[in-house]
Design a protein around this motif. Structure first.
Motif, PDB file in Angstrom:
ATOM      1  N   PHE A   1       0.807  -1.215   0.000  1.00  0.00           N
ATOM      2  CA  PHE A   1       0.000   0.000   0.000  1.00  0.00           C
ATOM      3  C   PHE A   1       0.847   1.276   0.000  1.00  0.00           C
ATOM      4  N   SER A   2       2.151   1.119  -0.276  1.00  0.00           N
ATOM      5  CA  SER A   2       2.993   2.309  -0.477  1.00  0.00           C
ATOM      6  C   SER A   2       2.941   2.703  -1.945  1.00  0.00           C
ATOM      7  N   THR A   3       3.534   3.840  -2.262  1.00  0.00           N
ATOM      8  CA  THR A   3       3.524   4.338  -3.643  1.00  0.00           C
ATOM      9  C   THR A   3       4.872   4.067  -4.287  1.00  0.00           C
ATOM     10  N   ALA A   4       4.832   3.500  -5.489  1.00  0.00           N
ATOM     11  CA  ALA A   4       6.073   3.180  -6.209  1.00  0.00           C
ATOM     12  C   ALA A   4       6.746   4.461  -6.690  1.00  0.00           C
ATOM     13  N   LYS A   5       8.034   4.573  -6.398  1.00  0.00           N
ATOM     14  CA  LYS A   5       8.771   5.765  -6.807  1.00  0.00           C
ATOM     15  C   LYS A   5       9.243   5.700  -8.250  1.00  0.00           C
ATOM     16  N   GLU A   6       9.236   4.519  -8.835  1.00  0.00           N
ATOM     17  CA  GLU A   6       9.663   4.346 -10.225  1.00  0.00           C
ATOM     18  C   GLU A   6       8.957   3.140 -10.829  1.00  0.00           C
ATOM     19  N   ALA A   7       9.009   3.082 -12.139  1.00  0.00           N
ATOM     20  CA  ALA A   7       8.425   1.930 -12.828  1.00  0.00           C
ATOM     21  C   ALA A   7       9.296   0.703 -12.587  1.00  0.00           C
ATOM     22  N   ILE A   8       8.658  -0.428 -12.331  1.00  0.00           N
ATOM     23  CA  ILE A   8       9.389  -1.666 -12.040  1.00  0.00           C
ATOM     24  C   ILE A   8       8.985  -2.711 -13.062  1.00  0.00           C
ATOM     25  N   ARG A   9       9.973  -3.304 -13.689  1.00  0.00           N
ATOM     26  CA  ARG A   9       9.740  -4.355 -14.681  1.00  0.00           C
ATOM     27  C   ARG A   9      10.275  -5.680 -14.166  1.00  0.00           C
TER      28      ARG A   9
ATOM     29  N   ARG B   1       6.342 -11.956 -17.667  1.00  0.00           N
ATOM     30  CA  ARG B   1       7.448 -12.085 -18.615  1.00  0.00           C
ATOM     31  C   ARG B   1       8.567 -11.099 -18.302  1.00  0.00           C
ATOM     32  N   ALA B   2       9.773 -11.524 -18.646  1.00  0.00           N
ATOM     33  CA  ALA B   2      10.925 -10.647 -18.470  1.00  0.00           C
ATOM     34  C   ALA B   2      10.725  -9.372 -19.262  1.00  0.00           C
ATOM     35  N   GLY B   3      10.913  -8.239 -18.585  1.00  0.00           N
ATOM     36  CA  GLY B   3      10.714  -6.947 -19.243  1.00  0.00           C
ATOM     37  C   GLY B   3       9.302  -6.409 -19.110  1.00  0.00           C
ATOM     38  N   GLU B   4       8.371  -7.227 -18.592  1.00  0.00           N
ATOM     39  CA  GLU B   4       6.980  -6.782 -18.456  1.00  0.00           C
ATOM     40  C   GLU B   4       6.864  -5.769 -17.320  1.00  0.00           C
ATOM     41  N   LEU B   5       6.077  -4.718 -17.556  1.00  0.00           N
ATOM     42  CA  LEU B   5       5.882  -3.678 -16.547  1.00  0.00           C
ATOM     43  C   LEU B   5       4.963  -4.202 -15.451  1.00  0.00           C
ATOM     44  N   ILE B   6       5.496  -4.305 -14.233  1.00  0.00           N
ATOM     45  CA  ILE B   6       4.704  -4.788 -13.102  1.00  0.00           C
ATOM     46  C   ILE B   6       4.046  -3.614 -12.379  1.00  0.00           C
ATOM     47  N   VAL B   7       4.835  -2.605 -12.078  1.00  0.00           N
ATOM     48  CA  VAL B   7       4.342  -1.441 -11.337  1.00  0.00           C
ATOM     49  C   VAL B   7       4.720  -0.175 -12.095  1.00  0.00           C
ATOM     50  N   GLU B   8       3.758   0.695 -12.281  1.00  0.00           N
ATOM     51  CA  GLU B   8       4.026   1.989 -12.901  1.00  0.00           C
ATOM     52  C   GLU B   8       4.470   2.991 -11.843  1.00  0.00           C
ATOM     53  N   GLU B   9       5.167   4.013 -12.268  1.00  0.00           N
ATOM     54  CA  GLU B   9       5.616   5.051 -11.343  1.00  0.00           C
ATOM     55  C   GLU B   9       4.402   5.755 -10.721  1.00  0.00           C
ATOM     56  N   GLY B  10       4.406   5.868  -9.378  1.00  0.00           N
ATOM     57  CA  GLY B  10       3.300   6.522  -8.675  1.00  0.00           C
ATOM     58  C   GLY B  10       2.136   5.603  -8.376  1.00  0.00           C
ATOM     59  N   GLN B  11       2.209   4.323  -8.771  1.00  0.00           N
ATOM     60  CA  GLN B  11       1.114   3.386  -8.550  1.00  0.00           C
ATOM     61  C   GLN B  11       1.174   2.833  -7.128  1.00  0.00           C
ATOM     62  N   VAL B  12       0.004   2.615  -6.525  1.00  0.00           N
ATOM     63  CA  VAL B  12      -0.077   2.054  -5.182  1.00  0.00           C
ATOM     64  C   VAL B  12       0.186   0.543  -5.247  1.00  0.00           C
ATOM     65  N   ILE B  13       1.001   0.059  -4.311  1.00  0.00           N
ATOM     66  CA  ILE B  13       1.357  -1.367  -4.283  1.00  0.00           C
ATOM     67  C   ILE B  13       0.241  -2.135  -3.584  1.00  0.00           C
TER      68      ILE B  13
END
Length: 710
Positions: A50-58, A243-255
């Motif tokens: 429930f924290s906010t992602a500071k960057e996009a994570i793949r 998949r490798a390289g797939e965007l899991i979390v976008e920047e600013g998205q709630v976990i």
């Protein structure tokens, strides 16, 4: 230091073979390292729910989300509708029963019921009573008599139409299936269909009991079919892969809980970073790069042209890139690495460069492949992949003997396909896991598909390297050496003497090049075409005159010289027109260099002392390669020895030595990089070859002398 001087210095450095080889090794190392970097090093994150992602994570790896897969399986099974089985027996029984009623009515109408019933007058009720006696079904006897009265009173044509409409409607309804709850709906539908016809409405209404009699449920719930459908739905659900390289979390998205689970699955949560696997990978790739450099530098002469080095770099980038892409889709239950067309590069390297280089790179690509397919586990080398890649490449090199045409590559592909399947089955049998026969069939087909793709890619990419990069392969040379090649047939037909001369020059050139480490096959094929220009005016060259008068006897020396001096240019133009490789065109143009046409020069000088020597010299250029210089020398030697009436060993040695000396003194070999040692080796080989051709023969006694001796 100004810009021009820097460029000049770099150009000077790059003339050295070792520097070109070093750059090739460095680029290969960079390619290998950059495409395997993520296989040993993963970036991790310290993230809470429930924290906010500071960057996009793949995702750094390809892995299955088992929870999501199970949820989708449940939804797929629940969405399966109940399956019903349609009984064909019910269909036939009901339609036949309805048809029977109409048939009985027609029979009664056609009979003389007065005799049958022993009555003077027969009423409709009598007919109905008689009908109920004839039918066997109790349900028909119990049916309301009004329907039968209506049928007897109706016109024959209406009765026939009613029969056809009713039976066809029943067939249609039974074909789609009639469930219990749909029975009344089907009865109403058939009744409505009959009412839309030309039949009288009251007549249709009277037929309702007959319609109700004919309609009966024939579609029943099938547990087996329903279970099978649920099974297929379950099997049809693809595993949910991150998949490798797939965007899991976008920047600013709630976990969310779901995203947190995906981060846990991919191993991205708060793990200590370890750079040691990265250092180990770098050392491994540097070792592979060093092997590339040492192998390239192993050959003493400059056999690896810049174009060939570019081909090595391109092939390395492409095949490792293909490995990387395929690795994104590999799972523990689906070893797609068996489908990698790794044999493509080994076949191309053997065809375009040489077998030794293909073997060395087979080992290198096998090592790189074992890293690429290590499931992103640092420190792990997938030895199964490494062995598979090594076997399929070595097999392709072994089976690819002489590439005369594309059929040789196809045959090699067949052999590779069989060996790939055997290797795959070997791994399956050695594993502890139990595989179904369908797994053997599927994974074995991966090996076959790998060979098929490799064959197609080899055939498709070969013209790119041969034409696009201008690499002259042995397969191309062998194709050009075929006597059926149009230009060689032209030479044979239009200038047979020149053709025979070219064959002799080719034998001498190939033997000479092999003695000094040059490309003997190139020299042989180039020698076949070097005098193609003589086909423009074949009879002006003595080997093609065959007893006819020499046309030069009637020409001025200048005119004769112009004709003779033009044939290298004519030959080069013909070769360019037919788009032959530049190496062969260059040798055809250079095979006389700037030598002097002595015969016509001195003939002209006898008439006029003010003759310019440059008017009787070939336009050149001088031979620029070892192969061109060899063909040039062998051309002159063969022509000179052929002119001798009865050459012996001393005369052959004398002529060979004089031609070598003349070419060196005239500066014709200055641009060819031939050394004095190589010239001496050439001289010995040429003399030995000519002595074998012009050896002395036994003089057999004549027939008359043999008879006298008897």
């Amino acid at each position: 230091m100004n810009k021009d001087r820097i460029i000049q210095k770099l150009t000077h450095y790059f003339r050295h073979d070792w520097l070109r080889y070093l750059m090739t090794a460095v680029l290969c190392t960079v390619i290998f390292f950059s495409l395997t970097y993520t296989n040993v090093y993963m970036e991790t994150y310290d993230i809470e729910k429930f924290s906010t992602a500071k960057e996009a994570i793949r995702s750094p790896i390809t892995i299955e989300n088992t929870k999501e897969t199970e949820r989708r399986i449940r939804e797929a099974v629940q969405s399966v509708e109940d399956h019903y089985e349609i009984s064909s027996n019910v269909t036939e029984e009901q339609v036949m029963a309805v048809n029977e009623i109409f048939e009985v009515i027609e029979k009664i109408e056609s009979e003389d019921l007065k005799e049958v019933l022993s009555k003077t007058t027969v009423t409709v009720n009598d007919k109905v009573a008689y009908l109920k006696q004839l039918v066997e079904e109790d349900s028909v006897r119990e049916m309301n008599s009004a329907v039968f009265i209506a049928l007897f009173e109706a016109e024959a044509s209406d009765r026939l139409l009613a029969k056809e409409l009713l039976t066809s409607s029943l067939y249609d309804a039974f074909h789609t299936g009639i469930k219990v709850e749909e029975e009344q709906q089907v009865i109403s539908s058939i009744e409505q269909k009959l009412s839309y016809s030309t039949l009288d409405y009251s007549f249709v209404q009277s037929l309702k009991p007959l319609i109700e009699y004919g309609v009966e449920p024939n579609s029943f719930f099938s547990a087996d079919q329903t279970n099978e459908a649920q099974k297929q739905a379950r099997e049809g659900v693809e595993p949910v892969l991150i998949r490798a390289g797939e965007l899991i979390v976008e920047e600013g998205q709630v976990i969310t809980n779901e995203l947190y689970e995906e981060l846990e699955i991919t191993g991205l949560l708060n793990e200590k970073r370890n750079i040691f696997p990265l250092i180990g990978l770098l050392i491994l790739m540097l070792l592979l790069g060093m092997v590339v450099f040492l192998e390239l530098n192993h050959t003493s002469n400059s056999s690896y042209t810049t174009r060939k080095l570019v081909a090595i770099i391109v092939m390395s980038g492409v095949i490792v890139g293909v490995m990387k892409v395929i690795s994104f889709y590999v799972t523990t239950v689906n070893p797609l690495y068996f489908i990698t067309p790794i044999a493509t590069v080994s076949m191309l390297l053997k065809i375009l460069i040489k077998e030794r280089m293909a073997i060395v790179f087979s080992i290198i690509y096998a090592v790189v492949g074992s890293v690429v397919f290590n499931a992103n586990i640092p420190g792990l080398l997938n030895m199964e992949v490494g062995i598979y890649f090594l076997i399929t490449q070595l097999v392709s090199i072994y089976f690819l003997a002489i590439v005369k045409d594309k059929a040789a590559i196809v045959k090699t592909g067949v052999g590779v396909a069989l060996m790939n399947a055997i290797t795959v089955y070997l791994f399956l049998l050695l594993s502890f896991e139990k595989y179904d026969w369908s797994d053997y069939l599927l994974f074995g087909s991966y090996g076959f598909l790998s060979a098929i793709i490799a064959t197609v890619l080899t055939v498709g990419m070969l013209p790119f390297f041969e034409s696009g990069l201008g690499i002259l392969s042995d397969s191309k040379l062998l194709t050009l050496s075929s006597p059926n090649q149009p230009l060689l047939r032209k030479l044979l037909i239009e200038a047979p003497g020149t053709y025979h001369h070219s064959i002799m020059v080719a034998n001498l050139s190939e033997a000479s090049c092999e003695a000094i480490g040059a490309n003997g096959l190139l020299a042989r094929v180039a020698a076949y075409y070097h005098d193609l220009g003589k086909t423009v005016r074949p009879h002006y060259f003595i080997e093609n005159q065959m007893g006819m008068k020499n046309p030069h006897d009637y020409l001025d020396p200048y005119q004769s010289a112009d004709i003779i001096l033009q044939h290298p240019i004519d030959g080069a133009n013909l070769l360019k027109k037919e788009k032959l490789p530049q190496e062969i065109i260059d040798i055809a143009l250079q095979h006389h260099g700037t030598t002097l046409l002595k015969y016509f020069y001195y003939k002209a000088k006898d008439k006029n002392d003010n003759v310019k020597e440059e008017d009787f010299r070939y336009a050149g250029p001088k031979p620029a390669t070892k192969e061109a210089a060899v063909v040039s020398i062998c051309d002159s030697i063969e022509a000179a020895v052929r002119s001798l009436s009865n050459p012996d060993q001393k005369e052959i040695e004398k002529i060979v030595s004089s031609i070598f000396q003349d070419r060196m003194l005239d500066g014709q070999l200055n641009d060819s990089t031939l050394t004095f040692m190589e010239l001496e080796q050439m001289k010995n080989v040429i003399c030995e070859t000519l002595k074998g051709i012009y050896h002395s023969r036994i003089q057999y006694p004549k027939t008359e002398n043999m008879k006298e001796a008897k």
